[in-house]
Design a protein around this motif. Structure first.
Motif, PDB file in Angstrom:
ATOM      1  N   ARG A   1      -6.751 -20.020  22.304  1.00 35.99           N
ATOM      2  CA  ARG A   1      -5.608 -20.045  23.213  1.00 35.99           C
ATOM      3  C   ARG A   1      -4.864 -21.366  23.124  1.00 35.99           C
ATOM      4  O   ARG A   1      -3.646 -21.414  23.009  1.00 35.99           O
ATOM      5  N   ASP A   2      -5.621 -22.477  23.168  1.00 32.20           N
ATOM      6  CA  ASP A   2      -4.993 -23.797  23.143  1.00 32.20           C
ATOM      7  C   ASP A   2      -4.339 -24.084  21.799  1.00 32.20           C
ATOM      8  O   ASP A   2      -3.268 -24.686  21.747  1.00 32.20           O
ATOM      9  N   VAL A   3      -4.961 -23.659  20.710  1.00 32.01           N
ATOM     10  CA  VAL A   3      -4.370 -23.867  19.387  1.00 32.01           C
ATOM     11  C   VAL A   3      -3.068 -23.082  19.261  1.00 32.01           C
ATOM     12  O   VAL A   3      -2.060 -23.601  18.770  1.00 32.01           O
ATOM     13  N   LEU A   4      -3.067 -21.826  19.721  1.00 33.44           N
ATOM     14  CA  LEU A   4      -1.857 -21.015  19.662  1.00 33.44           C
ATOM     15  C   LEU A   4      -0.756 -21.556  20.573  1.00 33.44           C
ATOM     16  O   LEU A   4       0.428 -21.377  20.299  1.00 33.44           O
ATOM     17  N   ALA A   5      -1.140 -22.216  21.650  1.00 33.31           N
ATOM     18  CA  ALA A   5      -0.163 -22.810  22.567  1.00 33.31           C
ATOM     19  C   ALA A   5       0.256 -24.210  22.120  1.00 33.31           C
ATOM     20  O   ALA A   5       0.966 -24.901  22.842  1.00 33.31           O
TER      21      ALA A   5
ATOM     22  N   PRO B   1      -7.255 -28.420  22.280  1.00 35.15           N
ATOM     23  CA  PRO B   1      -8.231 -27.535  22.927  1.00 35.15           C
ATOM     24  C   PRO B   1      -9.015 -28.246  24.023  1.00 35.15           C
ATOM     25  O   PRO B   1      -9.359 -29.416  23.911  1.00 35.15           O
ATOM     26  N   GLN B   2      -9.276 -27.507  25.114  1.00 34.02           N
ATOM     27  CA  GLN B   2     -10.018 -28.042  26.272  1.00 34.02           C
ATOM     28  C   GLN B   2     -11.290 -28.744  25.853  1.00 34.02           C
ATOM     29  O   GLN B   2     -11.624 -29.789  26.364  1.00 34.02           O
ATOM     30  N   VAL B   3     -12.008 -28.131  24.943  1.00 31.60           N
ATOM     31  CA  VAL B   3     -13.319 -28.646  24.571  1.00 31.60           C
ATOM     32  C   VAL B   3     -13.217 -30.009  23.884  1.00 31.60           C
ATOM     33  O   VAL B   3     -14.167 -30.785  23.901  1.00 31.60           O
TER      34      VAL B   3
END
Length: 176
Positions: A57-61, A65-67
């Motif tokens: 999700r974060d990469v696509l946005a 990334p959260q992690v």
């Protein structure tokens, strides 16, 4: 870069992310247990399943990334604990919807609690972080001052060139 949402939408996304983290950790570790992988394998599969969705999700946005964020609050640890709960339940023949729900609720609650009370939870789970003896920890709320530490002289950089570059040049000299 994607524009930042308002605070209410951000809280909703974070809450749904915690729910997704819990559910995917449990589903992944359950599938691993059904395949007979074992507790440790189940923990790995459950954790990778859990953090994979948020990472994607974060990469696509086009976001970090959260992690991997420096200020991330307990992202992997709740997934590991939820996966451990499911793995232990399968090990002792206690598998079922109640233990899976308990594992998911544990993951979700830990993640949301970590977001709500980050400093308190970090201090409770990792007392060593507050001593200033461990350096910068990504999930810690404040970085430790690096000037507190002394560098072993054997590891100080003596030249501006890294040892790998000089070794590479020795092995592959440039044609001059």
């Amino acid at each position: 870069p994607v524009p930042r949402p308002d605070a209410a939408l951000e809280r909703l996304v974070v809450g749904l992310d915690a729910v997704g983290l819990g559910l995917f950790a449990i589903v992944g570790s359950t599938k691993a247990a059904e395949a007979g992988i074992g507790i440790v394998g189940g923990m790995v599969v459950g954790t990778v399943s859990a953090i994979g969705g948020g990472l994607l999700r974060d990469v696509l946005a086009d976001d970090v990334p959260q992690v991997f964020r420096a200020g991330s609050r307990l992202y992997v640890i709740p997934a590991l604990l939820g996966s451990l709960i499911v793995g232990l339940a399968w090990e002792f023949d206690l598998e079922g919807p109640v233990t899976e729900a308990g594992g998911a609720i544990t993951v979700i609650a830990l993640r949301l609690l970590a977001l709500a009370r980050a400093a308190l939870l970090t201090a409770a789970l990792c007392p060593l972080l507050q001593t200033g003896k461990v350096g910068y920890i990504p999930w810690h709320s404040t970085p430790v001052d690096p000037r507190q530490f002394t560098v072993d002289p054997r590891y100080e950089k003596k030249t501006s060139e890294s040892p790998m570059n000089s070794t590479f040049r020795e092995l592959f000299p440039s044609p001059a």
